[in-house]
Design a protein around this motif. Structure first.
Motif, PDB file in Angstrom:
ATOM      1  N   VAL A   1      49.741   4.272 -46.489  1.00  0.00           N
ATOM      2  CA  VAL A   1      51.171   4.157 -46.153  1.00  0.00           C
ATOM      3  C   VAL A   1      51.984   5.013 -47.119  1.00  0.00           C
ATOM      4  N   THR A   2      51.631   4.951 -48.396  1.00  0.00           N
ATOM      5  CA  THR A   2      52.315   5.770 -49.399  1.00  0.00           C
ATOM      6  C   THR A   2      52.124   7.251 -49.099  1.00  0.00           C
ATOM      7  N   ALA A   3      50.889   7.630 -48.784  1.00  0.00           N
ATOM      8  CA  ALA A   3      50.596   9.037 -48.519  1.00  0.00           C
ATOM      9  C   ALA A   3      51.347   9.541 -47.286  1.00  0.00           C
ATOM     10  N   ARG A   4      51.371   8.745 -46.237  1.00  0.00           N
ATOM     11  CA  ARG A   4      52.065   9.182 -45.011  1.00  0.00           C
ATOM     12  C   ARG A   4      53.567   9.274 -45.231  1.00  0.00           C
ATOM     13  N   CYS A   5      54.095   8.362 -46.031  1.00  0.00           N
ATOM     14  CA  CYS A   5      55.524   8.440 -46.368  1.00  0.00           C
ATOM     15  C   CYS A   5      55.797   9.708 -47.167  1.00  0.00           C
ATOM     16  N   ALA A   6      54.904  10.031 -48.102  1.00  0.00           N
ATOM     17  CA  ALA A   6      55.054  11.257 -48.880  1.00  0.00           C
ATOM     18  C   ALA A   6      55.048  12.479 -47.969  1.00  0.00           C
ATOM     19  N   GLN A   7      54.179  12.486 -46.967  1.00  0.00           N
ATOM     20  CA  GLN A   7      54.138  13.601 -46.021  1.00  0.00           C
ATOM     21  C   GLN A   7      55.448  13.724 -45.258  1.00  0.00           C
ATOM     22  N   ARG A   8      55.981  12.589 -44.797  1.00  0.00           N
ATOM     23  CA  ARG A   8      57.253  12.635 -44.054  1.00  0.00           C
ATOM     24  C   ARG A   8      58.392  13.150 -44.925  1.00  0.00           C
ATOM     25  N   LEU A   9      58.314  12.885 -46.211  1.00  0.00           N
ATOM     26  CA  LEU A   9      59.368  13.308 -47.125  1.00  0.00           C
ATOM     27  C   LEU A   9      59.164  14.732 -47.626  1.00  0.00           C
ATOM     28  N   GLY A  10      58.075  15.370 -47.194  1.00  0.00           N
ATOM     29  CA  GLY A  10      57.821  16.743 -47.619  1.00  0.00           C
ATOM     30  C   GLY A  10      57.195  16.848 -48.986  1.00  0.00           C
TER      31      GLY A  10
END
Length: 393
Positions: free
Chosen positions: A255-264
């Motif tokens: 979840v943290t990693a995917r959020c990081a991806q969405r935030l660039g």
């Protein structure tokens, strides 16, 4: 930058008791009305229902949900909470403060209302050069080793290690940074005065003394399952990149990693055994946009400044690698078993007989070949690694 006024700070502190972390409905209201006016609307007799419902995305709020907000708003005592954090040597950081990390603004309506911070360093300065290291709670010894190694390696390179203070990978990453005398930030799913998990009391105490404890929830609040998941967005937003060390397919670390991806932000993963379920989530991440990393140098190469490159990776240098091309051809012309005379070697190597003979004597002095009468054969023992260099070829 306009300093945050007392009324604004009190209102935001109160609102951290009204809305759960990441409540986008509350975030939209906050952007529309401001903290002071929103708190007044929630505590007024009619709760300002018509005005609140006029905000896009708020129409689905029912009377029961709005009533819950009102009860929480009426019970909030921000002066008490601010006094409690001050007694711990901490502070409440709001958007507009010089210490507010502006990268949190990327979360838009899910941006924290404010952050309760414990520890003396400046959160904004630390967040400018920080990396999240997250992973499985029930990690393997390999996962704990890699997390600790990343934590210490990043700290030694002047990077702040951010994680969630949980068992397993989180704790190992914090300990790695602390062991190197470096900086680390723990983002909690509870108030900064609550030790969770209890088994990490000593670790969380060390982080409070040497680093920073950060929470969206006010002092005294306890963690819940949903709060653990929601705090991961703060970890992702605070940092330049997220490294995942061991994670199953369904994992809060992903979840943290995917959020990081969405935030660039940069997203990285440490590979593990393909037969391990704890590697499955990381490998899935690596099959997508995640970058494979194996140590702190490779992490810094991604998230750092231009020129912060990881050292080149090479296998061991063999003695044969140091020979010149003609000597290599002569050496390869010798049979695997038995011996060959000079003219045979010259023919196979594509050189003159004199050239081949000169190279054979040179290879003999370096320990690559042996002479048997008129014949030449490969040495029974390989030449030492520095042989060719000592020979001056």
């Amino acid at each position: 930058m306009t300093p945050v006024g007392t009324d604004e700070r009190l209102a935001r502190a109160a609102l951290t008791r009204v809305f759960e972390p990441g409540d986008e409905r509350g975030g939209r209201w906050l952007r529309r009305f401001g903290a002071v006016a929103l708190l007044e609307l929630l505590t007024s007799p009619d709760a300002g229902r018509e005005r609140l419902m006029g905000v896009p995305g708020a129409a689905e709020v029912g009377a029961e949900r709005l009533g819950g907000y009102r009860i929480r708003a009426g019970a909030a005592a921000p002066e008490r909470d601010l006094a409690a954090i001050a007694a711990l040597g901490g502070r409440f950081v709001c958007p507009g403060d010089t210490e507010w990390p502006s990268q949190l603004d990327d979360l838009a309506a899910a941006r924290p209302i404010g952050l309760w911070v414990r520890g003396s360093p400046d959160l904004r300065i630390w967040s400018l050069r920080s990396v999240a290291v997250v992973g499985a709670r029930a990690c393997t010894p390999y996962g704990a080793h890699m997390a600790a190694s990343l934590g210490s390696g990043l700290a030694e390179r002047g990077w702040v290690v951010t994680s969630g203070a949980a068992f397993g990978v989180d704790g190992a990453a914090h300990r790695g940074a602390l062991s190197a005398g470096g900086a680390t930030v723990a983002v909690l799913a509870s108030g900064v005065d609550k030790v969770y998990p209890p088994g990490h009391a000593e670790l969380i105490g060390r982080v409070a003394r040497q680093g920073l404890l950060v929470a969206e929830l006010p002092p005294g609040d306890h963690p819940t399952r949903s709060r653990f998941v929601l705090r991961n967005r703060v970890i992702a937003a605070l940092t330049r990149g997220t490294v995942v060390v061991e994670a199953e397919y369904r994992s809060g670390s992903l979840v943290t990693a995917r959020c990081a991806q969405r935030l660039g932000r940069f997203t990285m993963g440490v590979p593990g055994p393909a037969t391990s379920g704890l590697s499955a989530g990381v490998h899935e991440l690596l099959r997508g946009e995640g970058a494979l990393v194996t140590d702190a140098a490779e992490v810094v190469e991604l998230v750092g400044d231009i020129g912060e490159l990881a050292p080149p990776r090479r296998g061991p240098v063999l003695a044969r690698d140091l020979l010149d091309p003609v000597s290599v051809r002569v050496l390869e012309a010798l049979p695997a078993r038995g011996a060959a005379v000079g003219r045979e070697v010259a023919r196979e190597a594509g050189t003159t007989a004199d050239e081949a003979l000169g190279r054979l004597y040179e290879l003999h002095s370096l320990g690559f070949v042996e002479r048997r009468g008129d014949g030449w054969r490969l040495a029974s023992r390989p030449a030492p690694a520095g042989a060719a260099r000592r020979g001056g070829t």
